[in-house]
Scaffold this motif. Structure first.
Motif, short mmCIF file in Angstrom:
data_model
loop_
_atom_site.label_atom_id
_atom_site.label_comp_id
_atom_site.label_asym_id
_atom_site.label_seq_id
_atom_site.Cartn_x
_atom_site.Cartn_y
_atom_site.Cartn_z
N HIS A 261 9.58 -3.20 -6.29
CA HIS A 261 9.28 -1.79 -6.47
C HIS A 261 9.82 -1.24 -7.79
CE1 HIS A 261 7.38 1.87 -5.23
NE2 HIS A 261 8.27 2.38 -6.05
N HIS A 310 9.69 0.08 2.02
CA HIS A 310 8.40 0.67 2.39
C HIS A 310 7.27 -0.37 2.32
CE1 HIS A 310 8.00 2.15 -2.06
NE2 HIS A 310 7.58 0.93 -1.95
N HIS A 311 7.57 -1.53 1.77
CA HIS A 311 6.58 -2.62 1.80
C HIS A 311 6.68 -3.43 3.09
CE1 HIS A 311 5.37 -2.13 -2.41
NE2 HIS A 311 6.63 -1.78 -2.61
CU LIG Z 1 7.13 -0.10 -3.56
#
Ligand SMILES: [Cu+2]
Ligand code: HEM
Length: 567
Positions: A261, A310-311
């Motif tokens: 990210h 969040h992945h």
């Molecule tokens: Cu991400």
């Protein structure tokens, strides 16, 4: 702060020292440009193959032939890997960072020119390794650009043996190359600024390259450790990621996304720097909120380290963890919204000149807003459960990445081409290139959201295997045709680039009437950049200063000849 501590060296005379093993940051930037353009064509070709396979899964791909599911997996993996690590990073960081940082801060070169040469050669080695991985028995890596174990941890699972080992090695070399580059970027800006160039007089591009370099250097360490463990699982029989030996496949996901990210912002921030600089020049206005943008980017850089899971909402993550990660993810849209607001406010009320670089900069902003909005949905766990691993996500991340790499990067290339090569690019071809790229982008990635909402998952070679996906086939064909036009429109750019290189109109030293120091020297700049190191008197964006004789006020112009009434 640096002084003009040595006299100008003459350029090395031998061909090898001048063009191949050069320590000149400008030559190194061009070497990176050549490599990223090569990989850009390669990545585009893989996109073409993937798209035609999806348009007519059971027919041959025009100009290629039958694509088996194994080959399809390899294509998707190579496409993602190439686009992120071998196009986006070298293009946005290495090309613009190397070319512009020393020029913009008024230095003769990077702090460590030989380290800089090493970085491009390590990147070259990474490129050769990745190319070689295609030709080994078993073919190239095919476990996705994210390389999730257990799929990636045992050769038996994919049938790919050395292809994936070399993929890991290529990435390790690429990381090494960008670590060398990052150290150089940081040290150079810390130590080699011209007299008067304080930190808050640095152009946005320099700030964004700096923040990106720091974010990259902090995030990549754990992944390198993780990659070593993955390689050991594959070749030495360890079981770091293999449940049968007590290993934990999820560990990789954490290490990958703890890097992955922040990596998105490593790509995005330099593009923001380009866009802000270009927008300021072509709206003849200062960047709106210079310092707050810097603070917002630092906050975003910091927050990028606490959003990674969040992945992993549907990876079996404890639901009590999903909520904090949803909150941080949605929180990170605050600083980004601020930067977007500043871009719009920079344009607001300006005397806008829609040159090609400006079109690409404004296009980048538009596409980023489009891609950023769906990011807010993806970030919230309850929604993501439905669209995870579908084409909705593919459409989302392409919007943000293409905003940065295509639109932002091309804005920069059209803008600084005269400085790099001493010639102007053709404006008419540039505008046609922009409008075709922009229109096709919308036609490809707009409808792609519908594929995702219709349930089409990513990384499948043949959607027709599922009855519920059959009605989506006409939409897939439509997207593929638009994607083909998108890819073909890039030929216009390549032609413009090559023809301008040899026959473009000669560029003046400051064709866009811009303020920053790179425009204070010849186009292209001489070896060691400046006849005499400039002194800096003001910030980078003094456009339309009330009472000044011109609508621009270069950073190195002493006040006396800047017009009597200027501040
Ligand atoms: Cu991400
Ligand atoms: C010509 C424009 C492009 C088209 C038509 C295109 C198309 C595609 C398609 C069809 C996929 C496969 C999705 C799947 O099945 O999972 C894909 C994956 C991907 N693309 Fe692109 N792409 C383009 C440009 C780019 C650019 C510029 C980037 C990044 C800088 C990029 C990054 C990725 C990544 C990271 C993946 C995921 C690979 C994986 O799932 O392992 N693409 N693209």
């Amino acid at each position: 702060m640096s002084r003009d501590f040595h006299s100008v060296h003459s350029e090395p005379s031998g061909f090898l020292r001048r063009y191949v093993f050069s320590t000149d940051h400008k030559v190194i930037a061009k070497q990176y440009l050549a490599l990223s353009m090569f990989w850009g064509l390669f990545g585009g070709a893989t996109a073409y193959l993937i798209r035609w396979q999806l348009a007519r899964p059971e027919a041959e791909v025009p100009g290629w032939g039958y694509v088996s599911p194994d080959v399809y997996n390899a294509l998707v993996t190579m496409h993602g890997t190439i686009m992120v690590f071998f196009v986006a990073m070298p293009f946005l960081l290495a090309v613009f960072g190397n070319f512009l940082i020393p020029l913009m801060i008024g230095a003769r070169d990077m702090a460590f020119p030989r380290l800089n040469m090493l970085s491009v050669w390590v990147f070259f080695l990474a490129s050769v390794t990745l190319l070689a991985s295609i030709f080994v028995p078993g073919g190239p890596a095919s476990a996705g650009w994210t390389g999730y174990p257990p799929l990636s941890a045992k050769p038996e699972y994919t049938g790919v043996d050395w292809g994936l080992n070399l993929w890991i090695l290529a990435l390790a070399l690429e990381f090494a190359s960008f670590l060398l580059g990052g150290i150089n970027f940081l040290t150079t800006v810390m130590n080699l600024r011209a007299p008067g160039m304080t930190f808050f007089r640095l152009p946005m591009l320099v700030w964004m390259q700096l923040i990106a370099a720091v974010v990259f250097m902090i995030s990549v360490g754990p992944l390198i450790a993780g990659a070593v463990m993955l390689l050991l699982d594959r070749i030495a029989g360890t079981t770091f990621y293999l449940p049968e030996g007590g290993g934990e496949p999820l560990l990789w996901q954490h290490l990958f996304w703890f890097f992955g990210h922040p990596e998105v912002y490593v790509i995005l921030l330099p593009a923001f720097g380009i866009i802000l600089d270009v927008m300021s020049v072509f709206s003849r206005k200062p960047v709106f909120g210079y310092r707050p943008i810097i603070y917002a980017s630092l906050v975003a850089g910091f927050l990028s380290f606490v959003v990674w899971a969040h992945h992993q909402y549907i990876s079996g993550l404890d639901p009590r963890l999903a909520m904090p990660f949803s909150v941080t993810t949605i929180l990170i849209s605050v600083p980004f919204s601020f930067v977007v607001f500043s871009m719009i406010a920079t344009l607001w009320g300006g005397s806008i000149q829609f040159t090609t670089p400006m079109l690409f900069a404004v296009g980048s902003l538009g596409v980023f807003i489009f891609g950023g909005l769906t990011g807010i949905f993806n970030g919230s766990a309850p929604f993501d459960i439905y669209i995870h691993d579908t084409y909705f996500v593919v459409a989302h991340f392409h919007s943000t990445l293409i905003s940065a790499v295509f639109f932002g990067g091309l804005a920069g290339l059209y803008f600084w081409f005269p400085k790099m090569f001493g010639r102007m690019m053709n404006e008419t071809l540039g505008k046609i290139h922009f409008w075709l790229t922009f229109a096709c982008f919308i036609l490809v990635f707009g409808p792609m959201h519908l594929l995702g909402l219709g349930g089409m998952m990513r990384r499948i070679a043949n959607p027709l295997q599922y009855d519920f996906l059959k009605p989506l086939e006409p939409l897939n064909l439509f997207i593929t045709i638009a994607a083909t036009v998108l890819i073909l429109s890039q030929v216009i750019f390549v032609v413009n680039f090559v023809v301008s290189l040899v026959r473009g109109k000669a560029a003046a030293s400051n064709p866009w009437k811009a303020n920053t120091l790179e425009w204070a020297t010849a186009s292209p700049p001489p070896h060691e950049n400046f006849e005499k190191i400039p002194s800096v008197y003001r910030g980078p964006y003094e456009y339309s200063v009330p009472g000044a004789s011109d609508d621009w006020l270069p950073q190195d112009r002493p006040l006396a000849d800047a017009g009597a009434a200027a501040r």
